[in-house]
Enzyme design. Structure first.
Site, PDB file in Angstrom:
ATOM      1  CB  SER A   1      12.945 -41.778 -15.315  1.00  0.00           C
ATOM      2  OG  SER A   1      11.622 -42.063 -15.706  1.00  0.00           O
TER       3      SER A   1
ATOM      4  CE  LYS B   1      11.651 -45.482 -13.948  1.00  0.00           C
ATOM      5  NZ  LYS B   1      10.794 -44.343 -14.186  1.00  0.00           N
TER       6      LYS B   1
END
Lengths: 205, 193
Positions: A40, A85
């Site tokens: 990701s 993230k």
């Protein structure tokens, strides 16, 4: 033959627990090295083998977090797990959550379909969201294969564990690790406000 | 390294600079251990505010504050919580402060929300809790929504002070889960406290 007595073992044990407690304190409140994995955050972080330096002293609980920082947070929908993230919005910002259906992850994975409304759906509906106070919007760099605020919604800042400063890649088949590289903001914070982007009413002559 | 007690038994022990500094360093080396216990095992906390009245802080003046034991062992383990547990969690709207609330509903359950929540029914996401204060005027999940397990810091099980309410925190208080949770009888979590 002299044997080590009771006093030796209690002293060694007390030294051991003091050292372990000090290291634990250091890891929780100052800095830590963590291993990241997953797709990701491509191309910023590799799929496997990236060791990151987490700054906790300055950035625990979301202190001094700006747009563009790569942070590690406790996963909202799973216990004892952390995700890494990038911060896309801070309190007060307005984000547009895209309406694309989520790319399928691994088949059979009963994953966290939180949804942004009360019904848990697989399709994110496009909507504008204002980030409430004390929350942040996180987004993976590889948006197609990333479970982030588009599912979880705005994430409380108190879940932030630390900010990633450097990453050092040691591939599975390499003899030696690579030189650490700085993981920085690829977004320049500008002074644009929402009003700058709206059509102005007085300019046409 | 001899223990502190044996130092005091030494005939020639004096308050020299080296003795004081060594003892101080040994004392300081125990601080991380105490910090570990305070953050991960059990500590004591003063309850502030009136959102859990009358269970905690029943006095309306700000002077008589309850003191409670905060159990931090297994605080981040979702399955260790039961309905009606009073927990300490980080305020979602202000990460530096903590709030004390009671657990009403678990993941997967549907809750009838109260004012000012924008929707009348909400399904709790995985590993989230619906928490409410016993006081009807509290700011709780009805304002900020379900909270993730990562925000929970401790559970409040025992009141230490004042002495007339010493003992376990009552397991019932605030809204009855049977009226708050839709279909409570079908829930996989314990139904009553």
């Amino acid at each position: 033959m002299a044997t080590r007595g009771f006093r030796y073992y209690t002293t060694s044990a007390s030294k051991f627990i003091r050292v372990v407690a000090a290291i634990h304190l250091l890891h929780t409140y100052v800095f830590e090295f963590a291993i990241t994995g997953g797709l990701s955050m491509l191309p910023t972080l590799h799929t496997v083998g990236d060791h990151v330096f987490l700054d906790k002293y300055n950035h625990r609980l979301g202190r001094n977090i700006k747009v563009g920082d790569v942070v590690v947070i406790s996963k909202p929908t799973e216990e004892h797990t952390r995700i890494c993230k990038r911060v896309a919005a801070v309190p007060g910002d307005i984000v547009y959550c895209d309406a694309m259906p989520k790319a399928p992850m691994r088949p059979g994975l009963s994953d966290d379909l939180v949804g942004l409304s009360s019904s848990m759906t697989n399709v994110r509906t496009g909507k504008y969201i204002k980030i409430p106070e004390g929350h942040i919007w996180i987004l993976g760099d590889n948006a197609m294969a990333s479970l982030d605020s588009r599912e979880y919604g705005p994430v409380p800042k108190a879940l932030v564990v630390g900010k990633v400063l450097w990453a050092e890649y040691w591939g599975p088949f390499d003899w030696l690790p690579n030189w650490p590289r700085k993981v920085g903001s690829n977004i320049e914070a500008t002074d644009l406000k929402v009003a700058d982007l709206l059509p102005s009413s007085h300019s046409r002559t | 390294m001899s223990s502190i007690a044996s130092r005091f038994r030494l005939r020639n022990a004096r308050a020299t600079f080296s003795y004081t500094s060594k003892t101080l360093l040994i004392g300081l080396s125990w601080v991380p251990v105490i910090a570990y216990v305070a953050n991960h095992v059990v500590w004591i906390g003063v309850i502030d505010g009136s959102s859990m009245t009358p269970t905690l802080n029943p006095e309306s003046n700000g002077l008589a504050k309850d003191v409670a034991l905060l159990w931090k062992l297994n605080a981040k383990s979702y399955s260790s919580y039961k309905r009606g547990d009073v927990i300490v969690l980080r305020n979602p709207r202000d990460p530096e402060s903590t709030v004390v609330k009671r657990i009403i509903a678990f993941e997967g359950e549907e809750v009838r929300t109260r004012f000012p929540y924008p929707e009348s029914r909400v399904i709790i996401p995985p590993r989230h809790f619906w928490v409410e204060g016993d006081n009807i005027h509290s700011i709780d999940s009805n304002t900020y929504g379900p909270i993730p397990i990562g925000l929970v810091t401790a559970r409040v099980q025992t009141i230490v002070f004042p002495m007339n309410r010493w003992g376990s925190v009552p397991k019932v208080g605030g809204r009855d889960p049977r009226s708050a949770v839709v279909g409570l009888s079908n829930s996989s979590y314990t139904k009553s406290t």
